[in-house]
Enzyme design. Structure first.
Site, short mmCIF file in Angstrom:
data_model
loop_
_atom_site.label_atom_id
_atom_site.label_comp_id
_atom_site.label_asym_id
_atom_site.label_seq_id
_atom_site.Cartn_x
_atom_site.Cartn_y
_atom_site.Cartn_z
N LYS A 179 32.12 40.36 31.24
CA LYS A 179 33.15 41.03 32.04
C LYS A 179 34.01 42.00 31.23
CE LYS A 179 33.38 37.35 35.48
NZ LYS A 179 34.25 36.42 36.24
N ASP A 228 36.82 39.60 41.60
CA ASP A 228 37.29 38.22 41.42
C ASP A 228 38.68 38.03 42.02
OD1 ASP A 228 35.06 37.17 40.13
OD2 ASP A 228 35.78 37.74 38.14
#
Length: 277
Positions: A65, A101
């Site tokens: 990420k 997210d």
């Protein structure tokens, strides 16, 4: 044919292929394919360079990420502020990094009736914790607490929280009772790492959002439920962040969340039955 995939390491148990494939089927995208590839930080650049124009996007899990931010042509303001991207949309020969997210967390909490917590405590200080802090800020909080193994190593997540306007109180996990007393506990600890704190969390009376989705329920989730508290699981977050990824990658707004949920729940039930056999 359009292609998409989830990358990470390890990746074999990812539920993303089930969720995305269910969405494609319900949307009539018969020529779309979604797969899973094991890839670490050192392999991400080569993977991206090998993609052709048939690729629509990538979902990224740990440990990719943060690395993704350095390899994208453009980065959304949210992904940059959070310090991590779990999505790369491939369009017009360019790589656009984004973060879904935060959306997944906000949607999961709101769906469970926890969209307006008065106070919150985040367990853990990694990339998922950073997204949790951003989600809490989006839900209207101006301050929160964090419990981490080593407060000295939580500087990056603390910086994220401050970028989103949060005043943070940070303490060690081994002194968790000093930090409890909030409306909501968000556990971003991996696997069974939070099990030893289950009784303390349940006794606090807080609602629990545990980002783990398998095995489920976690010890903490079971304890909070037994105490009559509200529990939100990681599957709900995963579902809603995946739905936003489908929207970004396909460019369509008619994402079939119900079909994705049904497929994901069926797969989790199958895996649980297989583990018991």
């Amino acid at each position: 044919m359009a292609r998409a995939a989830v990358l990470g390491k390890p990746i074999e148990h990812s539920l993303s292929p089930v969720l995305h494939t269910a969405a494609y089927a319900a949307m009539g995208l018969d020529d779309w394919v979604y797969e899973a590839y094991e890839c670490d930080e050192t392999g991400l650049w080569g993977f991206l360079e090998a993609l052709d124009e048939g690729w629509a996007g990538l979902s990224l899990t740990m440990p990719l990420k943060r690395t993704a931010l350095k390899l994208a042509d453009t980065v959304s303001g949210l992904a940059r502020a959070v310090g991590g991207a779990n999505t790369i949309v491939l369009r017009d020969g360019r790589r656009h990094a984004d973060n879904t997210d935060v959306h997944g967390m906000v949607a999961a909490l709101t769906e469970a009736g926890l969209g307006a917590p008065a106070s919150a405590l985040v367990l853990g200080g990694g990339a998922t914790a950073a997204s949790a802090l951003a989600a809490l800020a989006e839900l209207g909080l101006t301050k929160a607490s964090m419990a981490v193994r080593n407060p000295d190593r939580a500087a990056e997540s603390v910086a994220v929280g401050r970028r989103f306007g949060l005043t943070l109180r940070v303490g060690p996990l081994d002194r968790l009772p000093d930090l409890l007393g909030t409306d909501l506990v968000v556990s971003t600890l991996p696997g069974i790492a939070a099990d030893q704190y289950a009784a303390q969390i349940a006794a606090s009376g807080a609602a629990l959002f545990d980002v783990v989705y398998a095995p489920w329920p976690t010890a903490s989730a079971a304890a909070v439920r037994a105490a009559g508290g509200v529990v939100v699981g990681g599957f709900d977050m995963l579902l809603h962040q995946a739905a936003r990824q489908v929207e970004l990658m396909t460019g369509r707004g008619d994402v079939p969340v119900a079909a994705m949920r049904a497929a994901g729940e069926a797969e989790l039930a199958r895996r649980a039955a297989e583990a018991r056999a």
